[in-house]
Motif scaffolding. Structure first.
Motif, PDB file in Angstrom:
ATOM      1  N   SER A 343       9.630  -1.055   1.734  1.00  0.00           N
ATOM      2  CA  SER A 343       8.756  -0.046   2.339  1.00  0.00           C
ATOM      3  C   SER A 343       8.051  -0.603   3.572  1.00  0.00           C
ATOM      4  O   SER A 343       7.580  -1.745   3.577  1.00  0.00           O
ATOM      5  CB  SER A 343       7.713   0.412   1.320  1.00  0.00           C
ATOM      6  N   THR A 344       7.977   0.202   4.604  1.00  0.00           N
ATOM      7  CA  THR A 344       7.225  -0.183   5.812  1.00  0.00           C
ATOM      8  C   THR A 344       5.732  -0.163   5.559  1.00  0.00           C
ATOM      9  O   THR A 344       4.955  -0.643   6.385  1.00  0.00           O
ATOM     10  CB  THR A 344       7.563   0.761   6.970  1.00  0.00           C
ATOM     11  N   ASN A 345       5.334   0.382   4.429  1.00  0.00           N
ATOM     12  CA  ASN A 345       3.923   0.436   4.056  1.00  0.00           C
ATOM     13  C   ASN A 345       3.530  -0.743   3.176  1.00  0.00           C
ATOM     14  O   ASN A 345       2.530  -0.690   2.480  1.00  0.00           O
ATOM     15  CB  ASN A 345       3.637   1.759   3.327  1.00  0.00           C
ATOM     16  N   SER A 346       4.318  -1.809   3.199  1.00  0.00           N
ATOM     17  CA  SER A 346       4.030  -2.978   2.365  1.00  0.00           C
ATOM     18  C   SER A 346       2.754  -3.677   2.821  1.00  0.00           C
ATOM     19  O   SER A 346       2.510  -3.799   4.030  1.00  0.00           O
ATOM     20  CB  SER A 346       5.198  -3.970   2.432  1.00  0.00           C
ATOM     21  N   GLY A 587      -7.327  -1.263   3.490  1.00  0.00           N
ATOM     22  CA  GLY A 587      -6.154  -1.892   4.067  1.00  0.00           C
ATOM     23  C   GLY A 587      -4.840  -1.376   3.537  1.00  0.00           C
ATOM     24  O   GLY A 587      -3.823  -1.406   4.230  1.00  0.00           O
ATOM     25  N   ILE A 588      -4.814  -0.904   2.290  1.00  0.00           N
ATOM     26  CA  ILE A 588      -3.561  -0.446   1.701  1.00  0.00           C
ATOM     27  C   ILE A 588      -3.131   0.895   2.289  1.00  0.00           C
ATOM     28  O   ILE A 588      -1.958   1.240   2.288  1.00  0.00           O
ATOM     29  CB  ILE A 588      -3.699  -0.369   0.167  1.00  0.00           C
ATOM     30  N   LYS A 589      -4.090   1.641   2.864  1.00  0.00           N
ATOM     31  CA  LYS A 589      -3.746   2.919   3.480  1.00  0.00           C
ATOM     32  C   LYS A 589      -2.975   2.670   4.774  1.00  0.00           C
ATOM     33  O   LYS A 589      -3.130   1.646   5.423  1.00  0.00           O
ATOM     34  CB  LYS A 589      -5.023   3.710   3.789  1.00  0.00           C
ATOM     35  N   PRO A 590      -2.148   3.638   5.199  1.00  0.00           N
ATOM     36  CA  PRO A 590      -1.441   3.486   6.473  1.00  0.00           C
ATOM     37  C   PRO A 590      -2.417   3.363   7.639  1.00  0.00           C
ATOM     38  O   PRO A 590      -3.550   3.831   7.585  1.00  0.00           O
ATOM     39  CB  PRO A 590      -0.613   4.771   6.573  1.00  0.00           C
ATOM     40  N   SER A 591      -1.964   2.704   8.705  1.00  0.00           N
ATOM     41  CA  SER A 591      -2.778   2.534   9.900  1.00  0.00           C
ATOM     42  C   SER A 591      -3.123   3.891  10.508  1.00  0.00           C
ATOM     43  O   SER A 591      -2.418   4.880  10.335  1.00  0.00           O
ATOM     44  CB  SER A 591      -2.035   1.680  10.932  1.00  0.00           C
ATOM     45  N   THR A 592      -4.213   3.918  11.230  1.00  0.00           N
ATOM     46  CA  THR A 592      -4.662   5.161  11.850  1.00  0.00           C
ATOM     47  C   THR A 592      -5.042   4.894  13.299  1.00  0.00           C
ATOM     48  O   THR A 592      -5.409   3.780  13.654  1.00  0.00           O
ATOM     49  CB  THR A 592      -5.871   5.752  11.098  1.00  0.00           C
ATOM     50  N   ASN A 593      -4.949   5.895  14.122  1.00  0.00           N
ATOM     51  CA  ASN A 593      -5.364   5.780  15.524  1.00  0.00           C
ATOM     52  C   ASN A 593      -6.733   6.393  15.760  1.00  0.00           C
ATOM     53  O   ASN A 593      -7.165   6.526  16.894  1.00  0.00           O
ATOM     54  CB  ASN A 593      -4.334   6.450  16.435  1.00  0.00           C
TER      55      ASN A 593
END
Length: 906
Positions: A343-346, A587-593
């Motif tokens: 997963s890219t969300n690792s 940190g476990i959540k996906p990055s945000t802008n």
């Protein structure tokens, strides 16, 4: 322990000194003498005794005995066994019977009906790593043909005459003490090869009140057992090392039925019953499968492959556990490649080698083909639809387990061949957290545990061969042992109970022996539905056994069913836990802008000095796009927040930010002489120079410098000169860890001064004098450092290892000092890689000498010929047995002990 003190202690113990560690196969144990009694007759009983001091900390102690005749063995007055014949030694595990830190005594009575009785003894006192001592039978032992009434009592030994030596055991045919036949502590597992019966539990060392029983000894057709798991019906599933699974039905008597339930899966190191299925991690099949009984027949009729992985099978696909979240958690060793559907969300991303000097011998070293992130922990949905890389930088985590609070732990393996090397890290218990890199790199690239971008251990174990781990939850044990973390050591034959105490955002721990035996090559363990600990022995085709450890006495209610809150030592620790949980959740959540989504908590936590809270803050910060927070970090005025933020930024920044990061870093005053500044500098000078960096801050700063160059690009000539000006005046210093980072950085930056400046660490403890001066100004003040330099094997190898890259700054004196350091290093204990590395460094240094330099240096350059090739170099040096030291040998030196020296840090 310092080498001289080690020799003195060994002489007082009466032990033979071998420059060896228990894991080292380069050197062999000393050879005992056959000893007898002067004037003794055939068929006459003779008696022997030897008093000796036991080290305060003992990993393992093995007694090997042979006799010409038959006799009895006594330890501290208690009969512990018997010996019959001279053709084969008897081996006894004394680890739990010796009294550490005080004098113990061995005694023997021997009778030979056909000749004069004789005795041979070899006692291993293995105090871990480089503190291995041997007690051998020789002419210093006391012996008599008459039994003294006090011969078995504690206190002063009988005033018997000394024994008569009949020569070394290896001077006769059929030496029973040959290391290929008489196995030391590390090789105790070999006793289980072809044994035909599992080890008798009556020989185990157990804690008071606990009971061990052998439930079943594996039959030849049942294979060697490497994993176990109870199914929902209370039956026990066993994984055979070669192929297939067994199921054991149990009753009040023992095993009532044995059946094969799978005959295709190869080496299932991990078994887990969860979600109505059996999950099996089949190492040699290179797959994790789900087995189901869809027809209710009691047999698995459906097999689904959930996770396919490439790579080797040595440090391979290991155990798996069900997490509190319902996901599967999987441990893989460093030969396994990451799955292609990762997963890219690792949580673990952006990992890199992050060393300025790469490993030069990677291809030829053990695990030379390892890819990052080496050993790792995966988190997978039960149907295999998503696989996350949770943590990495491990060597070979065989197993993982969750405590009652949901925290994850493992027992990671060392590389025992590296003992003595600066890159050696011991076997250790680790608290596994999301996104963590624990620093395992192939060969010399291994990160020390004190790097700020990795995490320290809960407790270092020292030498071991880690296998299974489990918590005591659900055990019918005393409360302390319900809470304990149990770790299994295959080679040394023991199960340790690790007791953890919350500290900050993590834990510290201590360990104690729970079960020990010889052989006891433990492969897996768990707490059964009956509240007992069940474990198996086996592996490498050895005889297997199924054991049960219980506590018949009264116990407290199940600890694991109590409140999930920790018993904190302080309010600060409780606040740490709350902050860390919040940071990991971010940190476990996906990055945000969205800049407003970056909580202030993340920036506040950057100011911490605690390693686990610092890691959590970095993990949370790096989950956001760097453009959202890089300006905040670069303008930060709090030094800790700035350094920790810069460390995070250097891991994720784009190369076009390199110049800006480097300029901002070099504005910090790199000055290690903090304790001298208030005393020697005026207030005006201090204000002009600025506040110093502490040792911990310097380490972070140097790691930032490393990350800038390894991740964002090598320095320009202007940047290289600026970095040299920033560092050179502060090297060397009295901080060994700072020096280790600085010598690597200065070699990378091609410092013309690094050779001359490093000599102080190669020549041993001394005093140095250096100017303490603001940059760009004339020298004003001299600082004298107290006793810098080292006699440790790690330093004596580390500095030549780096200095061989230097092309400038060499003088005959510098060359001589480096070769002398290597010669001194070679006389110290270490594993096989340690000696091979010394040989490789020496060879490369020799190759860089001109003929004139070689002639001028003479023997200081070593004994290799000028045209030495790789074929001329032995892979390992010959055995390095030194001497059977006696107290008389040290008397001249003992007379000088205490005159004009300090015992601080001895």
């Amino acid at each position: 322990m310092k080498p001289v003190l080690r020799l003195l202690l060994a002489a007082l113990l009466g032990c033979a000194i071998v420059t060896d560690s228990p894991a080292q196969v380069v050197n062999r144990p000393p050879v005992p003498n056959w000893i007898s009694v002067a004037g003794a007759l055939t068929n006459q009983p003779v008696f022997f005794r030897r008093d000796f001091l036991v080290p305060p900390r003992l990993l393992k102690s093995v007694l090997l005995v042979a006799a010409e005749g038959q006799g009895e063995i006594y330890l501290n007055g208690q009969r512990i066994g018997e010996v019959i014949g001279a053709a084969k030694v008897i081996g006894l595990d004394l680890s739990g019977r010796l009294k550490p830190g005080v004098t113990n005594h061995l005694a023997f009575s021997v009778l030979n009906p056909t000749n004069t009785a004789a005795l041979g003894v070899l006692l291993e006192l293995n105090a871990d790593l480089d503190q291995q001592n041997w007690l051998t039978s020789d002419a210093t032992w006391r012996a008599s043909a008459l039994a003294d009434p006090q011969w078995l009592t504690l206190g002063p030994p009988p005033q018997w005459p000394v024994a008569v030596s009949r020569g070394r055991a290896d001077q006769r045919a059929g030496n029973p003490f040959d290391p290929a036949k008489a196995f030391d502590a590390y090789n105790s597992w070999k006793l289980a090869a072809g044994a035909g019966q599992a080890t008798d539990p009556a020989t185990f060392t157990l804690l008071p009140g606990f009971k061990a029983e052998l439930v079943r000894s594996a039959l030849p057709e049942e294979g060697s057992w490497i994993a176990l798991a109870f199914d929902p019906q209370g039956r026990l599933t066993l994984a055979r090392e070669k192929k297939g699974l067994l199921r054991l039905s149990l009753d009040s008597v023992g095993v009532s039925k044995v059946e094969v339930i799978n005959d295709t899966l190869l080496e299932c190191r991990g078994l887990l019953y969860a979600h109505g299925a059996l999950y099996a991690n089949a190492n040699n099949s290179k797959t994790l499968v789900r087995l189901r009984d869809t027809k209710g027949t009691g047999q698995f009729d459906e097999t689904t492959e959930l996770l396919k992985t490439e790579g080797g099978v040595g440090h391979g696909r290991n155990h798996l556990k069900l997490g509190p979240d319902g996901w599967l958690w999987i441990a893989h060793g460093n030969n396994v490649h990451l799955p292609k559907n990762l997963s890219t969300n690792s949580p673990l991303r952006n990992f890199a080698h992050d060393r300025l000097i790469p490993c030069p011998w990677a291809a030829g070293m053990f695990d030379g083909d390892v890819l990052l992130p080496a050993g790792h922990i995966l988190r997978m949905k039960p149907d295999g639809s998503e696989v996350q890389l949770w943590a990495g930088g491990l060597r070979n985590p065989l197993d993982i387990a969750f405590n009652e609070h949901g925290d994850l732990f493992t027992f990671d393996a060392d590389m025992e061949w590296d003992v003595g090397c600066p890159w050696y890290v011991p076997n250790r218990v680790l608290h596994i957290v999301p996104g963590a890199d624990y620093g395992w790199r192939r060969g010399t690239g291994r990160w020390p545990a004190w790097y700020p971008d990795t995490l320290p251990s809960v407790v270092d174990i020292g030498l071991a061969s880690p296998t299974a781990v489990t918590f005591g939850h659900g055990a019918k044990f005393p409360a302390k042992y319900q809470k304990a973390f149990y770790i299994c050591d295959w080679a040394y034959g023991r199960i340790l109970a690790v007791h953890m105490t919350p500290q900050g955002a993590s834990y510290t721990g201590t360990s104690e022996l729970f079960v020990g035996g010889r052989p006891l090559n433990v492969t897996d363990a768990c707490i059964g539905p009956d509240g007992a600990m069940w474990f198996t022995t086996g592996g490498r085709g050895t005889q297997s056994g199924l054991y049960r450890v219980s506590y018949p006495g009264p116990v407290t209610p199940d600890y694991s069913r109590r409140s999930g809150r920790r018993s904190w030592a302080s309010m600060e620790d409780m606040q740490f836990e709350s902050a860390v949980k919040d940071l990991y959740a971010i940190g476990i959540k996906p990055s945000t802008n969205d800049l407003t989504r970056v909580p202030e908590l993340v920036f506040q936590a950057q100011a911490t000095q605690g390693s686990h809270l610092r890691h959590a803050a970095s993990f949370a910060l790096r989950s956001f796009a760097p453009s959202l927070w890089q300006d905040r970090v670069l303008s930060e005025t709090n030094r800790w927040a700035f350094l920790n933020g810069m460390l995070s930024l250097a891991q994720v920044a784009s190369p076009d930010l390199k110049e800006r990061l480097l300029k901002r870093l070099l504005t910090l005053p790199f000055d290690i002489r903090s304790e001298e500044m208030p005393r020697l500098m005026s207030l005006a000078d201090m204000e002009r120079r600025g506040a110093h960096l502490s040792e911990a801050q310097q380490i972070i700063a140097l790691r930032i410098l490393t990350l800038i160059f390894t991740r964002l690009g090598s320095p320009s000539e202007v940047e290289r000169q600026a970095c040299l000006q920033w560092l050179e005046s502060s090297y060397p210093n009295d901080k060994p860890r700072v020096n280790q980072l600085m010598v690597e950085a200065l070699l990378y930056l091609r410092s013309p001064l690094v050779v001359a400046k490093s000599l102080v660490w190669l020549r041993g403890p001394t005093k140095i004098e250096q100017p303490l001066t603001p940059l760009g100004q004339p020298p004003q003040i001299n600082i004298i450092f107290e006793q810098v330099g080292s006699t440790a094997s790690e330093d004596l190898l580390l500095y030549p290892f780096y200095l061989r890259y230097a092309r400038d700054g060499w003088t005959p004196d510098a060359r001589r000092a480096v070769f002398d350091a290597l010669d001194r290093a070679e006389r110290l204990p270490g594993g096989r890689t340690y000696f091979t590395s010394i040989a490789n460094v020496r060879k490369e240094l020799l190759a860089s000498l001109t003929p004139e330099e070689r002639t001028a240096l003479g023997r200081s350059a070593g004994s290799l010929p000028a045209a030495a090739t790789k074929a001329d170099l032995p892979a390992v040096p010959p055995p390095r047995f030194v001497k059977d030291w006696k107290l008389a040998d040290l008397e001249p030196r003992l007379a000088e002990v205490g005159k004009g020296r300090s015992y601080e840090g001895a």
